[in-house]
Scaffold this motif. Structure first.
Motif, PDB file in Angstrom:
ATOM      1  N   VAL D 206       0.858  -1.186   0.000  1.00  0.00           N
ATOM      2  CA  VAL D 206       0.000   0.000   0.000  1.00  0.00           C
ATOM      3  C   VAL D 206       0.888   1.227   0.000  1.00  0.00           C
ATOM      4  O   VAL D 206       1.753   1.384   0.847  1.00  0.00           O
ATOM      5  CB  VAL D 206      -0.935   0.027   1.216  1.00  0.00           C
ATOM      6  N   GLN D 209      -1.996   5.258   0.153  1.00  0.00           N
ATOM      7  CA  GLN D 209      -3.367   4.765   0.293  1.00  0.00           C
ATOM      8  C   GLN D 209      -3.857   3.908  -0.873  1.00  0.00           C
ATOM      9  O   GLN D 209      -4.955   3.362  -0.821  1.00  0.00           O
ATOM     10  CB  GLN D 209      -4.364   5.907   0.561  1.00  0.00           C
TER      11      GLN D 209
ATOM     12  N   ALA E  44      -3.725  -0.060  16.845  1.00  0.00           N
ATOM     13  CA  ALA E  44      -3.077   0.377  18.073  1.00  0.00           C
ATOM     14  C   ALA E  44      -4.113   0.961  19.030  1.00  0.00           C
ATOM     15  O   ALA E  44      -5.294   1.087  18.687  1.00  0.00           O
ATOM     16  CB  ALA E  44      -2.015   1.426  17.743  1.00  0.00           C
ATOM     17  N   ALA E  45      -3.673   1.301  20.240  1.00  0.00           N
ATOM     18  CA  ALA E  45      -4.560   1.925  21.215  1.00  0.00           C
ATOM     19  C   ALA E  45      -5.134   3.206  20.629  1.00  0.00           C
ATOM     20  O   ALA E  45      -4.417   4.007  20.043  1.00  0.00           O
ATOM     21  CB  ALA E  45      -3.782   2.231  22.491  1.00  0.00           C
ATOM     22  N   GLY E  46      -6.416   3.408  20.786  1.00  0.00           N
ATOM     23  CA  GLY E  46      -7.046   4.629  20.331  1.00  0.00           C
ATOM     24  C   GLY E  46      -7.391   4.643  18.860  1.00  0.00           C
ATOM     25  O   GLY E  46      -7.887   5.637  18.336  1.00  0.00           O
ATOM     26  N   HIS E 204      -4.183   5.162  13.042  1.00  0.00           N
ATOM     27  CA  HIS E 204      -4.296   6.576  13.378  1.00  0.00           C
ATOM     28  C   HIS E 204      -2.938   7.188  13.102  1.00  0.00           C
ATOM     29  O   HIS E 204      -2.044   7.135  13.942  1.00  0.00           O
ATOM     30  CB  HIS E 204      -4.682   6.729  14.856  1.00  0.00           C
ATOM     31  N   VAL E 206      -0.200  10.153  12.206  1.00  0.00           N
ATOM     32  CA  VAL E 206       0.039  11.583  12.362  1.00  0.00           C
ATOM     33  C   VAL E 206       1.176  11.975  11.441  1.00  0.00           C
ATOM     34  O   VAL E 206       2.256  11.391  11.471  1.00  0.00           O
ATOM     35  CB  VAL E 206       0.393  11.946  13.814  1.00  0.00           C
ATOM     36  N   ASN E 208       3.138  15.444   9.882  1.00  0.00           N
ATOM     37  CA  ASN E 208       3.259  16.907  10.006  1.00  0.00           C
ATOM     38  C   ASN E 208       2.251  17.473  10.988  1.00  0.00           C
ATOM     39  O   ASN E 208       1.587  18.465  10.727  1.00  0.00           O
ATOM     40  CB  ASN E 208       3.080  17.580   8.646  1.00  0.00           C
ATOM     41  N   GLN E 209       2.104  16.787  12.106  1.00  0.00           N
ATOM     42  CA  GLN E 209       1.238  17.228  13.198  1.00  0.00           C
ATOM     43  C   GLN E 209      -0.264  17.098  12.912  1.00  0.00           C
ATOM     44  O   GLN E 209      -1.072  17.344  13.788  1.00  0.00           O
ATOM     45  CB  GLN E 209       1.579  18.656  13.657  1.00  0.00           C
ATOM     46  N   ILE E 210      -0.640  16.703  11.703  1.00  0.00           N
ATOM     47  CA  ILE E 210      -2.060  16.511  11.385  1.00  0.00           C
ATOM     48  C   ILE E 210      -2.359  15.011  11.419  1.00  0.00           C
ATOM     49  O   ILE E 210      -1.618  14.207  10.874  1.00  0.00           O
ATOM     50  CB  ILE E 210      -2.391  17.053   9.974  1.00  0.00           C
ATOM     51  N   SER E 211      -3.460  14.638  12.056  1.00  0.00           N
ATOM     52  CA  SER E 211      -3.779  13.213  12.175  1.00  0.00           C
ATOM     53  C   SER E 211      -4.854  12.783  11.180  1.00  0.00           C
ATOM     54  O   SER E 211      -5.733  13.555  10.824  1.00  0.00           O
ATOM     55  CB  SER E 211      -4.261  12.905  13.590  1.00  0.00           C
ATOM     56  N   ARG E 213      -7.315   9.172  10.329  1.00  0.00           N
ATOM     57  CA  ARG E 213      -7.685   7.793  10.650  1.00  0.00           C
ATOM     58  C   ARG E 213      -7.875   7.042   9.338  1.00  0.00           C
ATOM     59  O   ARG E 213      -8.503   7.544   8.411  1.00  0.00           O
ATOM     60  CB  ARG E 213      -8.988   7.747  11.454  1.00  0.00           C
ATOM     61  N   LEU E 214      -7.329   5.822   9.272  1.00  0.00           N
ATOM     62  CA  LEU E 214      -7.409   5.050   8.031  1.00  0.00           C
ATOM     63  C   LEU E 214      -7.853   3.626   8.313  1.00  0.00           C
ATOM     64  O   LEU E 214      -7.464   3.020   9.321  1.00  0.00           O
ATOM     65  CB  LEU E 214      -6.036   5.019   7.342  1.00  0.00           C
ATOM     66  N   ARG E 216      -8.209  -0.284   6.480  1.00  0.00           N
ATOM     67  CA  ARG E 216      -7.768  -1.095   5.347  1.00  0.00           C
ATOM     68  C   ARG E 216      -8.156  -2.554   5.558  1.00  0.00           C
ATOM     69  O   ARG E 216      -7.970  -3.095   6.649  1.00  0.00           O
ATOM     70  CB  ARG E 216      -6.240  -0.994   5.219  1.00  0.00           C
ATOM     71  N   GLU E 229      -6.345   2.045   1.240  1.00  0.00           N
ATOM     72  CA  GLU E 229      -6.569   2.604   2.571  1.00  0.00           C
ATOM     73  C   GLU E 229      -7.689   3.640   2.473  1.00  0.00           C
ATOM     74  O   GLU E 229      -7.610   4.557   1.651  1.00  0.00           O
ATOM     75  CB  GLU E 229      -5.304   3.277   3.090  1.00  0.00           C
ATOM     76  N   LEU E 233     -13.850   8.700   9.839  1.00  0.00           N
ATOM     77  CA  LEU E 233     -14.063   9.702  10.884  1.00  0.00           C
ATOM     78  C   LEU E 233     -14.758   9.066  12.077  1.00  0.00           C
ATOM     79  O   LEU E 233     -15.522   8.113  11.925  1.00  0.00           O
ATOM     80  CB  LEU E 233     -14.966  10.827  10.371  1.00  0.00           C
ATOM     81  N   ILE E 234     -14.466   9.577  13.270  1.00  0.00           N
ATOM     82  CA  ILE E 234     -15.274   9.239  14.441  1.00  0.00           C
ATOM     83  C   ILE E 234     -15.915  10.530  14.921  1.00  0.00           C
ATOM     84  O   ILE E 234     -15.212  11.456  15.322  1.00  0.00           O
ATOM     85  CB  ILE E 234     -14.416   8.639  15.573  1.00  0.00           C
TER      86      ILE E 234
ATOM     87  N   GLU F 192      -1.082   0.777  27.579  1.00  0.00           N
ATOM     88  CA  GLU F 192      -2.071   1.832  27.436  1.00  0.00           C
ATOM     89  C   GLU F 192      -3.369   1.296  26.840  1.00  0.00           C
ATOM     90  O   GLU F 192      -4.435   1.833  27.055  1.00  0.00           O
ATOM     91  CB  GLU F 192      -1.529   2.986  26.601  1.00  0.00           C
ATOM     92  N   GLU F 193      -3.235   0.210  26.103  1.00  0.00           N
ATOM     93  CA  GLU F 193      -4.408  -0.373  25.470  1.00  0.00           C
ATOM     94  C   GLU F 193      -5.415  -0.845  26.509  1.00  0.00           C
ATOM     95  O   GLU F 193      -6.611  -0.704  26.359  1.00  0.00           O
ATOM     96  CB  GLU F 193      -3.967  -1.561  24.596  1.00  0.00           C
ATOM     97  N   ARG F 216       0.026  15.096  22.236  1.00  0.00           N
ATOM     98  CA  ARG F 216      -0.961  14.427  21.394  1.00  0.00           C
ATOM     99  C   ARG F 216      -1.838  13.513  22.227  1.00  0.00           C
ATOM    100  O   ARG F 216      -1.343  12.764  23.074  1.00  0.00           O
ATOM    101  CB  ARG F 216      -0.234  13.594  20.335  1.00  0.00           C
ATOM    102  N   ILE F 218      -3.496  10.357  22.402  1.00  0.00           N
ATOM    103  CA  ILE F 218      -3.458   9.073  21.684  1.00  0.00           C
ATOM    104  C   ILE F 218      -4.844   8.433  21.707  1.00  0.00           C
ATOM    105  O   ILE F 218      -5.279   7.818  20.748  1.00  0.00           O
ATOM    106  CB  ILE F 218      -2.465   8.119  22.389  1.00  0.00           C
ATOM    107  N   LYS F 219      -5.532   8.579  22.804  1.00  0.00           N
ATOM    108  CA  LYS F 219      -6.785   7.862  22.988  1.00  0.00           C
ATOM    109  C   LYS F 219      -7.600   8.558  24.062  1.00  0.00           C
ATOM    110  O   LYS F 219      -7.054   9.011  25.062  1.00  0.00           O
ATOM    111  CB  LYS F 219      -6.437   6.433  23.439  1.00  0.00           C
ATOM    112  N   THR F 227      -7.173  15.524  17.641  1.00  0.00           N
ATOM    113  CA  THR F 227      -6.327  14.345  17.469  1.00  0.00           C
ATOM    114  C   THR F 227      -4.973  14.668  16.853  1.00  0.00           C
ATOM    115  O   THR F 227      -4.148  13.784  16.669  1.00  0.00           O
ATOM    116  CB  THR F 227      -7.039  13.316  16.556  1.00  0.00           C
ATOM    117  N   ASN F 228      -4.721  15.930  16.546  1.00  0.00           N
ATOM    118  CA  ASN F 228      -3.437  16.293  15.952  1.00  0.00           C
ATOM    119  C   ASN F 228      -2.345  16.391  17.008  1.00  0.00           C
ATOM    120  O   ASN F 228      -2.573  16.122  18.175  1.00  0.00           O
ATOM    121  CB  ASN F 228      -3.575  17.625  15.217  1.00  0.00           C
ATOM    122  N   GLU F 229      -1.154  16.762  16.572  1.00  0.00           N
ATOM    123  CA  GLU F 229      -0.079  17.063  17.505  1.00  0.00           C
ATOM    124  C   GLU F 229      -0.108  18.562  17.804  1.00  0.00           C
ATOM    125  O   GLU F 229      -0.074  19.371  16.877  1.00  0.00           O
ATOM    126  CB  GLU F 229       1.274  16.698  16.893  1.00  0.00           C
TER     127      GLU F 229
END
Ligand code: ADP
Ligand code: ADP
Ligand code: ADP
Ligand code: ADP
Ligand code: ADP
Ligand code: ADP
Ligand code: MG
Ligand code: MG
Ligand code: MG
Ligand code: MG
Ligand code: MG
Ligand code: MG
Lengths: 248, 248, 248, 248, 248, 248
Positions: D206, D209, E44-46, E204, E206, E208-211, E213-214, E216, E229, E233-234, F192-193, F216, F218-219, F227-229
């Motif tokens: 992938v 995406q 992963a978590a979250g 999830h 991140v 360049n500081q932007i997150s 969610r994907l 697959r 991918e 959104l949540i 953390e999970e 950030r 995470i969860k 959800t960003n940094e």
């Protein structure tokens, strides 16, 4: 907000600092290393840990009238003296003047085989004597890796380190402990997290065949400080840190 | 600042150096390897460690009248002689003139199975005899990996290494020990930190199918030196380091 | 400088080489593989180790009148014969002419379970017979990984390897030993450092969906040689190395 | 050069191949998989190993009149039938026509706890019966990971694998064994080196995406073949490999 | 080609699917999750595993009249209810209506110390009761990591997982099992390969500081599906997958 | 869709939050940390975990009239007081006013050697007393690594952590637990999970010699949040998070 005061100048007195005497560093740290607390200097072989530590002791003795003990687990006292002679440091003379005390601790194979680990209490007694003999205000242990490399159990390792750091604090000395970054057993365990108030990282980076030395304050409990990477030089005047980026 | 002197020329005499005789290297190191101390030469297979070490011995014997002992744990003496013949080194003749002494130490399986490790004391006796027999001023151990690979306990390993390096210093010889960088057991442990005054790294890097050989002084206690990566060649004249970047 | 001679042509005779017969390789190595010494051919699965080794044996038998033994630990003799038939190699005919000898050594599970390791002495006897039966000048062991994968203790492994390489040298044969690069147990231990005079790496790199085969001489004791990466092809004429970059 | 012939067309007959029936693959392999030998199909979960293997069996039965046994260690026979129904494969009908035989082998916990490992001899008997019952020419084992994951000792693992591959060769069947690439225990050990004549890697990459499926022949003993990465599709017609780059 | 049919619409009925009710997902999967089979949700978590699973249960109950059991090994039932309340899910009301059943399984330390592992049979009984009590068609186990983290032996782990997945299939429920990707013990072992028909990865990332969610679909046995991918959104409406790339 | 309601404002009341008092954070989290639940603050040494936790306690006491207990496993109470004095926090005064309670727990070597692990029940009693003595609504444990580093068995570790987190929830306090990210034993296990409703990561990244601090989430179970940094500063006013990117 009764107990919140914003007068920074007042509060700065609360965490006392000791000038290291190393050019540029006291500027970045806004006054030097934490007084009466241990600082951890990390870095790979050749990054300058021993030079940093010895300059801290020599500058303390000469510039700030603070006698210092240098406890080496690797280099012998006369080797050390030769190694720093070209920096203008006359260790022998300073020793005779009782301004510094060099102590080379030899860790023997048979000793390890018998007990399985080095006896920390013995170290405390020996270090205590050295401190008292010259009224030392500064102490260096170079390097911690040698002292603890035989300890397998992580929890005991941490407890022992805490005991060592606690003992140094009780003694009231401003101490430098050196350790290897990344590859060493101790720092791989993340020891800097648990036992040190101030952690400084020295690096020797080679990029496109050109080398640069860099210093970074990883952590400084209770203090504002520069957080960037600062270039530094080692030449005939010792270490000079260039505080070329502004404070955060 | 009573005991701080800034006259560099005076102080330079304090850490005595021995010219290696390797083209370019003595320039980068401002005089050669630390006299009477061991130097560690690291690098992967084929990086040139053995050639570096043998040239150090041959140049010492021919150019500086310093007889040298080459103790090999891998190549046999006659193989070694053949290997460097095309570089113009006539090891057999030099041996007959008592200018050098080649010694091949064979580490046997049965020996290891019985004792679990190689006997360092035996090595000292043998090496001592070799040194005395020709009044050697230079010594090479090629490679340290072979000697210690069987030692599991890290603390004992370090203690034994310190014993070896200490013994060499006492003997007053200028020594080269070779070791593998990165993958080897010893250097993975960061041994260069604890036991060596001078550490030089040889690399053979291939980039876009073109290969370059590079030399870098990782650490040189007590000495100013070039800290960049310097290209070097291996051709019929031996090793030539190109000091093409200026000193730090 | 009595014993230093700069006449390269004279000296070249000193380290005798054997032409491999593989197109392009003898050019890069300035004459072929080290005569009477073992060479290690490393590479991942499918990189061409077995083909390289078999062509070395076949070309030796046909072009240089040097009979050769191919000892396989994986492929059976008839499978091997089929595998290289499309390259124009008629192994069966060559066997009947006593120009080559194929020997497939099967390592049995029960054998391992009883003794914990393969018996090297048995191998020596068997290989010795094979060599003597045709007066072999060339030997291949394909692959070393199979022979030693059961040996856990690294020091013993090295001692045994040294014994094997030593035995091959005593026999005076020009030998090729194949081994896996990187992932294999032996090469992970850095065996190429200790036991081999000549190490050649074969690679099969895929980049942007296009694959290239590359050959590189990692190490060649006692010899000048090309050190870059050279592309090579496997087609109906066997292996052809393209010496398309200039010598260092 | 008596025994070297360059007539490629003649020689090609020597390593017999079996057309896989998978679109595009027989072109890349210049005729299909090695006849009467086992091929290893590697790849991560979802890369298409099971589909590849089942299509090999179905196409063999329908297009080439070669009955086939599919031995599954994970999916049950009816699940398998449902999974490939949308590809137009009617496994049930093919079973009734004795063209294929699906066998689901369940490895039970209690069995493992008692013996410590799965009984390979039992597998041989069972597989032998299945082969004989329909006169199978093709065999699939999906996946090898399940069969051997309990075997800790690497040397024994290799010996057992060699035994399995040897048994398949003796049976004369063209076999596919599937295994996980990279993360699996077996392939981590580099098993493809020792036990397989033909190794094909399936990947599902992938990038930004967008996903692409890629097939690559890692190794094909005794055969010229395309060596690049070839995109492939899984749709209602099964697998189609696009031989969009030319042969090496 | 008697048993090969190409009419896709006919065959599609063969692998029955259950609409998840999660916006966008049923489009990408061409109909939802495999009916009566377990699906593995990794991340992963979250990353949203629990939300995904709970929405599957809630949408099933409300939109498709399929009662569902949610068995949690971490969050307590009332905590879970609070956590999803802002998504508009009223778990308590749904419980009272016997449309869903929340069950929190507490794994106790003492229990582990006695038996060394959690009792799977007990889980089957408990889960069986829960399913029967409301006639559940959907089941969630959140998360599998908790259930098996104590099992050291990999072969037994796989056998037990296969037993769990087999039991769920026999029960005929459409199940979701959640697990950690990459770092968890189970997924590190590549469990998705052996025990799951459908594997979906939530990420999830991140950058360049932007997150972002994907989602697959790593693997979907027996089904065509989108393989890229897909961003998701949540928000207050739960999870919405954006099927913004076309199907393969 | 009887039990699905979309009125976000109503539902928001359901998961109660406690304002942290840390500038910017309550904006990103839409109201603060989960009330009556534990939050995990992860990060490397020097990332600001302790400062974050102490500010949470101080702001709670001063701004929200919520007394707080700070249980430190590393720094002593007076050291802590000094460390945060320059931020305008007068811990001693707050202690005397019974608004906060600092407790330094010393984990002794002998204790570990006897029992093999620290006694969690003892911790509960001690922490319970501290909470009751001032009617604490907030609790900090700094750091969890110290508490559990001796526990080898992962399943027991998880069970114990769950017990600790469960105990904190029962106590009804809003808690912060600090832990090392990535390198620490616990977080390496993915704790953390399983045990935390809210996980926040602090980072100190150095890029081109310039350092940035980033936070950030995470969860955050049961909550919408940024959800960003987000960059943050540590200066004389404590921590300030800059919510400079818009909410998802
Ligand atoms: N009183 C202070 N004033 C300003 N900065 C401080 C102060 N105390 C700590 N810092 C900064 O915050 C960093 C993080 O400290 P700390 O919270 O102890 O980190 P952690 O607990 O994550 O190891 C320190 O390294 C320092 O840069
Ligand atoms: N006397 C000196 N004069 C100039 N440079 C020196 C001197 N001594 C050491 N150096 C330089 O400083 C480097 C670091 O030395 P050292 O402090 O011993 O490193 P570390 O203790 O981190 O291994 C040496 O490799 C060398 O480059
Ligand atoms: N006689 C020689 N003439 C020219 N080049 C040589 C000669 N001997 C060795 N070399 C080159 O030097 C490389 C390094 O050899 P060596 O010193 O044995 O490496 P190391 O000891 O680091 O494994 C060889 O791989 C070869 O490229
Ligand atoms: N007869 C052949 N004709 C053409 N190419 C071949 C032939 N045999 C092997 N090859 C190619 O050479 C590759 C390497 O084969 P091999 O020498 O067995 O590799 P290794 O021993 O390194 O695993 C094969 O994967 C195939 O691509
Ligand atoms: N019947 C089908 N129709 C279309 N695509 C399918 C079908 N079955 C499987 N696939 C696709 O092929 C992928 C690989 O399936 P599979 O062969 O089971 O993988 P592996 O055995 O490598 O884990 C599935 O994830 C799915 O994307
Ligand atoms: N009620 C909610 N409203 C909005 N977003 C939520 C809600 N609950 C959870 N989230 C978001 O979804 C993320 C994933 O939650 P969760 O499903 O518990 O993850 P996982 O089970 O993968 O650890 C949370 O970190 C949060 O960002
Ligand atoms: Mg040092
Ligand atoms: Mg060498
Ligand atoms: Mg091979
Ligand atoms: Mg499969
Ligand atoms: Mg969850
Ligand atoms: Mg802290």
């Amino acid at each position: 907000m009764a107990s919140v005061s914003n007068k920074r100048t007042t509060l700065k007195k609360i965490l006392p600092k000791t000038p290291s005497g190393i050019a540029g560093l006291d500027e970045i740290t806004e006054g030097g290393l934490p007084k009466g607390r241990p600082t951890l200097i990390c870095g790979a072989a050749g990054s300058g840990k021993t030079l940093f530590a010895i300059e801290f002791i020599v500058r303390g003795a000469l510039n700030y009238k603070e006698p210092g003990v240098f406890m080496a687990f690797e280099e012998k006292s006369d080797e050390l003296a030769i190694n720093v002679a070209s920096l203008g440091f006359d260790l022998e003379k300073l020793q005779k003047q009782n301004l510094i005390k060099l102590d080379h601790v030899h860790i023997d194979r048979s000793e390890i085989e018998e007990t399985g680990e080095y006896d920390l209490d013995g170290l405390f007694i020996r270090l205590g004597h050295a401190i008292d003999s010259i009224g030392a205000k500064r102490v260096v242990l170079d390097t911690i890796e040698n002292l603890f490399s035989g300890l397998g159990n992580e929890t005991i390792l941490r407890a022992e380190l805490r005991r060592l750091f606690g003992w140094l604090k009780e003694k009231g000395v401003t101490a430098i402990i050196t350790g290897e970054k990344g590859d060493g057993i101790l720092t791989r365990q993340g020891l800097e997290e648990y036992v040190s108030d101030c952690v400084i990282l020295l690096e020797h980076r080679v990029c496109n065949q050109i080398s640069t030395r860099l210093l970074r304050i990883i952590k400084y409990r209770g203090s504002i400080h520069g957080t960037n990477e600062y270039p530094f030089l080692i030449d005939e005047d010792g270490i000079s840190v260039l505080p070329i980026t502004s404070l955060t």
